[in-house]
Scaffold this motif. Sequence first.
Motif, PDB file in Angstrom:
ATOM      1  N   PRO B  85     -28.378  -3.025 -33.004  1.00 34.80           N
ATOM      2  CA  PRO B  85     -28.228  -1.750 -33.648  1.00 34.80           C
ATOM      3  C   PRO B  85     -26.924  -1.805 -34.735  1.00 34.80           C
ATOM      4  N   ASP B  86     -25.865  -2.472 -33.954  1.00 36.08           N
ATOM      5  CA  ASP B  86     -24.863  -2.338 -34.974  1.00 36.08           C
ATOM      6  C   ASP B  86     -24.822  -3.155 -36.236  1.00 36.08           C
ATOM      7  N   ARG B 131     -23.084  13.555 -33.970  1.00 38.79           N
ATOM      8  CA  ARG B 131     -22.143  12.467 -33.326  1.00 38.79           C
ATOM      9  C   ARG B 131     -22.015  11.195 -34.326  1.00 38.79           C
ATOM     10  N   SER B 137     -23.995   5.677 -26.387  1.00 40.20           N
ATOM     11  CA  SER B 137     -24.255   4.558 -25.414  1.00 40.20           C
ATOM     12  C   SER B 137     -25.252   3.446 -26.215  1.00 40.20           C
ATOM     13  N   GLY B 138     -25.294   2.265 -25.410  1.00 41.42           N
ATOM     14  CA  GLY B 138     -26.162   1.211 -25.868  1.00 41.42           C
ATOM     15  C   GLY B 138     -27.543   1.741 -26.151  1.00 41.42           C
ATOM     16  N   GLY B 139     -28.237   2.484 -25.154  1.00 45.22           N
ATOM     17  CA  GLY B 139     -29.712   2.845 -25.388  1.00 45.22           C
ATOM     18  C   GLY B 139     -29.564   3.736 -26.407  1.00 45.22           C
ATOM     19  N   GLU B 140     -28.757   4.746 -26.568  1.00 41.02           N
ATOM     20  CA  GLU B 140     -28.718   5.834 -27.526  1.00 41.02           C
ATOM     21  C   GLU B 140     -28.984   5.181 -28.985  1.00 41.02           C
ATOM     22  N   ARG B 143     -31.963   3.864 -29.962  1.00 32.26           N
ATOM     23  CA  ARG B 143     -32.715   4.753 -30.347  1.00 32.26           C
ATOM     24  C   ARG B 143     -32.503   5.359 -31.799  1.00 32.26           C
ATOM     25  N   THR B 164     -34.317  -2.888 -25.203  1.00 34.88           N
ATOM     26  CA  THR B 164     -33.141  -3.136 -24.742  1.00 34.88           C
ATOM     27  C   THR B 164     -32.380  -1.996 -24.335  1.00 34.88           C
ATOM     28  N   GLY B 165     -31.728  -1.700 -23.319  1.00 29.06           N
ATOM     29  CA  GLY B 165     -30.905  -0.663 -23.145  1.00 29.06           C
ATOM     30  C   GLY B 165     -31.670   0.840 -22.812  1.00 29.06           C
ATOM     31  N   GLN B 166     -33.067   0.446 -22.668  1.00 29.53           N
ATOM     32  CA  GLN B 166     -33.820   1.758 -22.358  1.00 29.53           C
ATOM     33  C   GLN B 166     -34.010   1.729 -20.939  1.00 29.53           C
ATOM     34  N   ASP B 167     -34.038   3.059 -20.325  1.00 24.65           N
ATOM     35  CA  ASP B 167     -34.517   3.183 -19.071  1.00 24.65           C
ATOM     36  C   ASP B 167     -36.117   3.470 -19.201  1.00 24.65           C
TER      37      ASP B 167
END
Lengths: 278, 271
Positions: B85-86, B131, B137-140, B143, B164-167
């Motif tokens: 995502p970065d 924000r 956070s990674g998951g956010e 998204r 990745t990073g998602q619950d």
Amino acid sequence: MAIIEVKGLCYTYPESESPSLIDVNFKAEPGEFVLVTGPSGCGKTTFCRALNGLIPNSYGGDFKGEVMVDGLLTTSTPVYELAQRVGLVFQNPENELFCTTVEREVAFGPENLALPREEIAMRVEEALEIVGISHLKEKSPEELSGGEQQKVAIAALLAMKPKVLVLDEPTANLDPVSAKSVLELMHRLNKNGVTVILVEHRLEMVSHLVDRCVVFEGGRIVADGSPREVLYSDKVSELGVGLPKVVQVSKRLSSLIGEPLRFLTSDELASYVRGRVA
Amino acid sequence: MIRIEGLTYSYGDGVNALDGVDLEVRDSELLAIVGENGAGKTTLVKHLNGLLKPQRGRVIVEGVDTKETTVATLAKKVGLVFQNPDHMLFAETVEKELSFALINFGLQPEEIAKRVEWALIEFRLSNYRDRSPFTLSGGEKKRVSLASVLCYDPQIIILDEPTTGQDNLQKTRLASTLTKLNRQGKTVIVVTHDIEFVADFIPRVVVMSRGKIIADGPTEEILVRKDVMEASSILPPQLADLSWKMGLNTPSINSEIIVEEIRQMLRGEQK
Ligand SMILES: Nc1ncnc2c1ncn2[C@@H]1O[C@H](COP(=O)(O)OP(=O)(O)OP(=O)(O)O)[C@@H](O)[C@H]1O
Ligand SMILES: Nc1ncnc2c1ncn2[C@@H]1O[C@H](COP(=O)(O)OP(=O)(O)OP(=O)(O)O)[C@@H](O)[C@H]1O
Ligand SMILES: [Mg+2]
Ligand SMILES: [Mg+2]
């Protein structure tokens, strides 16, 4: 003596209104293998950053309570000093890779420890070998696939040989076989006395390897126990934590046949069924 | 419709990251691409929005050869969410991140507001509107990167490692968002290592290994084939594994079927 001791930790990031960790109390004995899980945004990464002193030393923010690692208080120990004891693999390791080749990247940590040359070369070789990327050592980290980059970050960590390994979703970009071998490697290192703190959402991959499972929610620890206790607790199913299929099937069967079943792996469940049918 | 013919691509290091790939994706299909690290998945999907151009072979997206068009033109049809995502996030706030492409495409302010609102809710990001994406956070973050592409409503949606990073809850929501979009006629391609996610939600799976496609078909058939999984560093979904270990004649990845099978086996025992 505990190797990690967290007491009354509350933390709020700078410019953030709400705390990301709230009154966290946690202790790990040397040689424990602890799984940390919980919904996205619950504070897992923040907790990892607190363990290696990045929080508050690099992040600033409002920090209360204390974190002791290997007898050192994180707030009064320089980050580089902590880094020798606590190795952290970040959630998104690509952003941490900056050397021109994979080999240099993995050598970077040991070089900073001012180890003898031969020792460095040996550690690098070994770390590359263990994660299965020796063939990539001349490549630039930028030229690697997502999973390959993740393996570089893990190798760089192993080359430091820290007493405590903190891994923040280390398998997120790994193919299943690589993920399994990294997790088994952690299991082996752990058996040799390394303390491992592992963040992971996909519980089916790790629950049988760890001693203990800690669940965060909204910045607090809401469950802490053996993986079997935690995965079969009512609290955890409410949270929307992904229960492994074997756990789901065991629960369904339990209620259908009126027998308490608490299996974690397909091996356990299959041998139960075979035993009953035989 | 997407048609890939004899696609070969090398990054110039003497190996073919893609090696003679043929693939057809019909309109409004939902499929997954899986395979070992370095198999060529990301390289393949970067060809679909024109970021990479074939060195040999052809890539035809909705009748247009990607060599004869630009990334900017393709981007309107093909939305690609990157693995990291970065690589996508840059704006000061989540809201700006989401509206950026919409402004670029020249949409009306009311339409932009509506779509941003949709995305914030669909991806549970409403609290993070103001924000900086970099403090999430990674998951956010992941998204936000998914939302930023989905809100401009491309016809073909490609997601590189979206889970990745998602619950689990987020994954289930993502699956229902994708299924919904797919029912509305979108083509959805998901690149992933999350075999349980594929088993649960995605009807067709394409398996890659070393730059080639080694299997392609209905998920419930492919994911119970040991030969395919061994060749591509995939591990079977937990239920397929359980099926084998219990010696079921027809292995399954469906928990209801498995529960029923076990019940019958136990009943047999009681007789
Ligand atoms: N920019 C680059 N320069 C040189 N080689 C590259 C580059 N990007 C990828 N490669 C190589 O091409 C091959 C295919 O990479 P690709 O990123 O397509 O794999 P992938 O299937 O997406 O893997 P992963 O699951 O690890 O993300 C790998 O061997 C990788 O090392
Ligand atoms: N640098 C930062 N500045 C401000 N807030 C932050 C920062 N990093 C994280 N947060 C916030 O703190 C909370 C906890 O984030 P954290 O990254 O610890 O979550 P996580 O449990 O690791 O989630 P994920 O599973 O999505 O990676 C989240 O609400 C997040 O938005
Ligand atoms: Mg995190
Ligand atoms: Mg990739």
